[in-house]
Design a protein around this motif. Structure first.
Motif, PDB file in Angstrom:
ATOM      1  N   UNK A 136     -31.182 -40.223   3.658  1.00 60.42           N
ATOM      2  CA  UNK A 136     -31.602 -39.102   2.817  1.00 60.42           C
ATOM      3  C   UNK A 136     -33.107 -39.181   2.612  1.00 60.42           C
ATOM      4  N   UNK A 137     -33.778 -38.066   2.860  1.00 60.51           N
ATOM      5  CA  UNK A 137     -35.229 -37.984   2.702  1.00 60.51           C
ATOM      6  C   UNK A 137     -35.560 -36.861   1.741  1.00 60.51           C
ATOM      7  N   UNK A 138     -36.254 -37.191   0.650  1.00 60.43           N
ATOM      8  CA  UNK A 138     -36.724 -36.167  -0.277  1.00 60.43           C
ATOM      9  C   UNK A 138     -37.956 -35.502   0.347  1.00 60.43           C
ATOM     10  N   UNK A 139     -37.931 -34.165   0.433  1.00 56.71           N
ATOM     11  CA  UNK A 139     -38.957 -33.437   1.189  1.00 56.71           C
ATOM     12  C   UNK A 139     -39.503 -32.267   0.386  1.00 56.71           C
ATOM     13  N   UNK A 140     -40.816 -31.937   0.502  1.00 58.68           N
ATOM     14  CA  UNK A 140     -41.770 -32.357   1.530  1.00 58.68           C
ATOM     15  C   UNK A 140     -42.085 -33.848   1.468  1.00 58.68           C
ATOM     16  N   UNK A 141     -42.376 -34.405   2.640  1.00 55.72           N
ATOM     17  CA  UNK A 141     -42.452 -35.856   2.756  1.00 55.72           C
ATOM     18  C   UNK A 141     -43.453 -36.285   3.815  1.00 55.72           C
ATOM     19  N   UNK A 143     -33.417 -33.498   1.274  1.00 57.51           N
ATOM     20  CA  UNK A 143     -33.194 -33.011  -0.087  1.00 57.51           C
ATOM     21  C   UNK A 143     -34.487 -32.365  -0.571  1.00 57.51           C
ATOM     22  N   UNK A 144     -34.459 -31.080  -0.932  1.00 58.62           N
ATOM     23  CA  UNK A 144     -35.716 -30.397  -1.261  1.00 58.62           C
ATOM     24  C   UNK A 144     -36.307 -30.825  -2.596  1.00 58.62           C
ATOM     25  N   UNK A 146     -36.229 -34.925  -6.878  1.00 65.37           N
ATOM     26  CA  UNK A 146     -34.992 -34.465  -6.258  1.00 65.37           C
ATOM     27  C   UNK A 146     -33.869 -34.348  -7.276  1.00 65.37           C
ATOM     28  N   UNK A 147     -33.038 -33.338  -7.081  1.00 63.69           N
ATOM     29  CA  UNK A 147     -31.879 -33.130  -7.952  1.00 63.69           C
ATOM     30  C   UNK A 147     -30.760 -34.045  -7.462  1.00 63.69           C
ATOM     31  N   UNK A 162     -39.624 -28.462   5.843  1.00 68.19           N
ATOM     32  CA  UNK A 162     -39.386 -27.056   5.514  1.00 68.19           C
ATOM     33  C   UNK A 162     -39.606 -26.717   4.038  1.00 68.19           C
ATOM     34  N   UNK A 163     -39.262 -27.602   3.086  1.00 65.24           N
ATOM     35  CA  UNK A 163     -39.506 -27.262   1.676  1.00 65.24           C
ATOM     36  C   UNK A 163     -40.977 -27.103   1.313  1.00 65.24           C
ATOM     37  N   UNK A 164     -41.883 -27.503   2.222  1.00 69.69           N
ATOM     38  CA  UNK A 164     -43.310 -27.345   1.960  1.00 69.69           C
ATOM     39  C   UNK A 164     -43.864 -25.990   2.365  1.00 69.69           C
ATOM     40  N   UNK A 165     -43.020 -25.135   2.923  1.00 66.34           N
ATOM     41  CA  UNK A 165     -43.488 -23.805   3.312  1.00 66.34           C
ATOM     42  C   UNK A 165     -44.005 -23.045   2.091  1.00 66.34           C
ATOM     43  N   UNK A 166     -45.129 -22.350   2.286  1.00 61.99           N
ATOM     44  CA  UNK A 166     -45.733 -21.593   1.193  1.00 61.99           C
ATOM     45  C   UNK A 166     -46.803 -22.356   0.443  1.00 61.99           C
TER      46      UNK A 166
END
Length: 388
Positions: free
Chosen positions: A123-128, A146-147, A156-157, A361-365
């Protein structure tokens, strides 16, 4: 001519984020553009002179020109233990709970080889930091992202991960102060993560490279090893790179659970021959006497941070005020993806920043600014950004 096919693990690997940025930067610079690089977290401030002097004196010792110990000089590991005790009030056994690293990146990249089997869930918490999933994939692991979202302060939740996933997981990667978001972790989060890891027998890998770049003495970043029970499940990676401006020296350490430390040490025995002992002896001096210098560095970064935050907001770019790290995590202007904005900025103004989606992907924007140039250059950079 014979043709040689890359191994699958490399053939499917995307370009390393910072290497690709450097390639485009060189392309633009070749056109005569004045480049302001705010992309890579490489401190511009010099290594303190007393550390350089220690290296010089140590390098003159013939004994230091021979192979070093694989796990590092005991004197270096003792200095790490002393520093952890002073800084975090964490007790470490230098014989069993510390291994030296050729920079924390090397240790993080090697760690999955010691504990991840093909098919194991990581499991990787991302952005990372990109090395976490890449290293896990090299070891044959399956990566679950995990976003990290702004609404949850980039923590992370953990409750969103169901029990079946926790049961399958082998490693949970986390990183605070966080790169790229500059978020910090709370004691409550660490305790909940440690409790989950103990319940489901999951290894926590905590990347703590930025704990010493903070902006409020009342909010010093934590070591996960301060958390009750953490040493049962956690290994923490740290480095002298960002703390003492020693990125090129390549010296760091992994500390924590002795089984995890020993496993990493076993990989290193077979992959490298340790750190030049003169660098380790200079590192000892840094750990023992470096804090007054680090305090000065923090003030410089704070001045840069405050300027960038105000300047970005004045041109209607929203960003979070970081409590730690050398980064500012900002929202891309409306109408642009992360990659579009960063590419346009570089090609039209010569300013290099890092696209948020390059960290997952969670780092988009978002885009990341590194505070590793002086204030005058930061002023020029923001002036150019405002022209887009």
């Amino acid at each position: 001519m014979p043709e040689f096919k890359l191994a699958d693990r490399l053939a499917t690997l995307p370009p390393y984020l910072f290497a690709e940025i450097d390639r485009v930067k060189q392309e633009v610079a070749a056109q005569g553009v004045d480049i302001i690089s705010l992309g890579i977290g490489d401190p511009d401030l010099p290594t303190p002179q007393f550390i350089i002097d220690a290296l010089y004196e140590s390098a003159k010792k013939p004994v230091n020109h021979r192979y070093p110990d694989y796990i590092g000089l005991l004197t270096f590991r003792q200095a790490v233990a002393d520093w952890y005790k002073e800084r975090f009030n964490v007790d470490l056994d230098p014989h069993k709970e510390i291994v030296s690293l050729i920079g924390s990146k090397e240790g993080i990249a090697h760690f999955p080889l010691a504990f991840v089997n093909p098919g194991d869930l990581v499991i990787v918490a991302s952005p990372n930091y990109p090395v976490y999933p890449v290293a896990s994939g090299f070891a044959g692991g399956e990566v679950l992202t995990i976003p990290l979202v702004e609404e949850n302060d980039y923590l992370p939740d953990l409750d969103a991960i169901d029990d079946d996933t926790w049961k399958k997981a082998k490693i949970f990667y986390t990183n605070y102060p966080n790169n790229p978001t500059a978020a910090t972790a709370t004691p409550e989060f660490y305790q909940k993560l440690v409790d989950k890891a103990r319940e489901f027998n999951v290894i926590i890998v905590q990347d703590a490279a930025y704990t010493e770049v903070y902006y409020d003495d009342n909010k010093k970043p934590l070591s996960i090893l301060e958390t009750p029970g953490a040493k049962e499940v956690a290994i923490e990676f740290h480095s002298l790179s960002k703390t003492y401006n020693m990125t090129g020296w390549r010296i760091g350490m992994a500390v924590g659970n002795e089984t995890l430390v020993a496993g990493l040490g076993k990989i290193k025995e077979n992959c490298d021959s340790g750190i030049f002992q003169a660098v380790q002896e200079a590192g000892i001096e840094a750990l023992k006497h470096g804090e007054p210098y680090v305090k000065e560095f923090r003030q410089i970064y704070k001045e840069r941070r405050d300027y960038v935050i105000d300047a970005l907001r004045n041109i209607n770019i929203s960003c979070r005020v970081p409590e730690a790290s050398i980064y500012v995590w900002a929202n891309t202007p409306k109408g642009y993806t992360s990659a579009e904005f960063v590419s346009k900025l570089l090609r039209e103004t010569g300013v290099v920043v890092t696209p948020g989606n390059g960290f997952g992907a969670p780092g988009e924007g978002y885009f990341r600014i590194s505070l590793t140039v002086d204030t005058d250059r930061l002023k020029e950079a923001v002036s150019r950004i405002s022209q887009l």
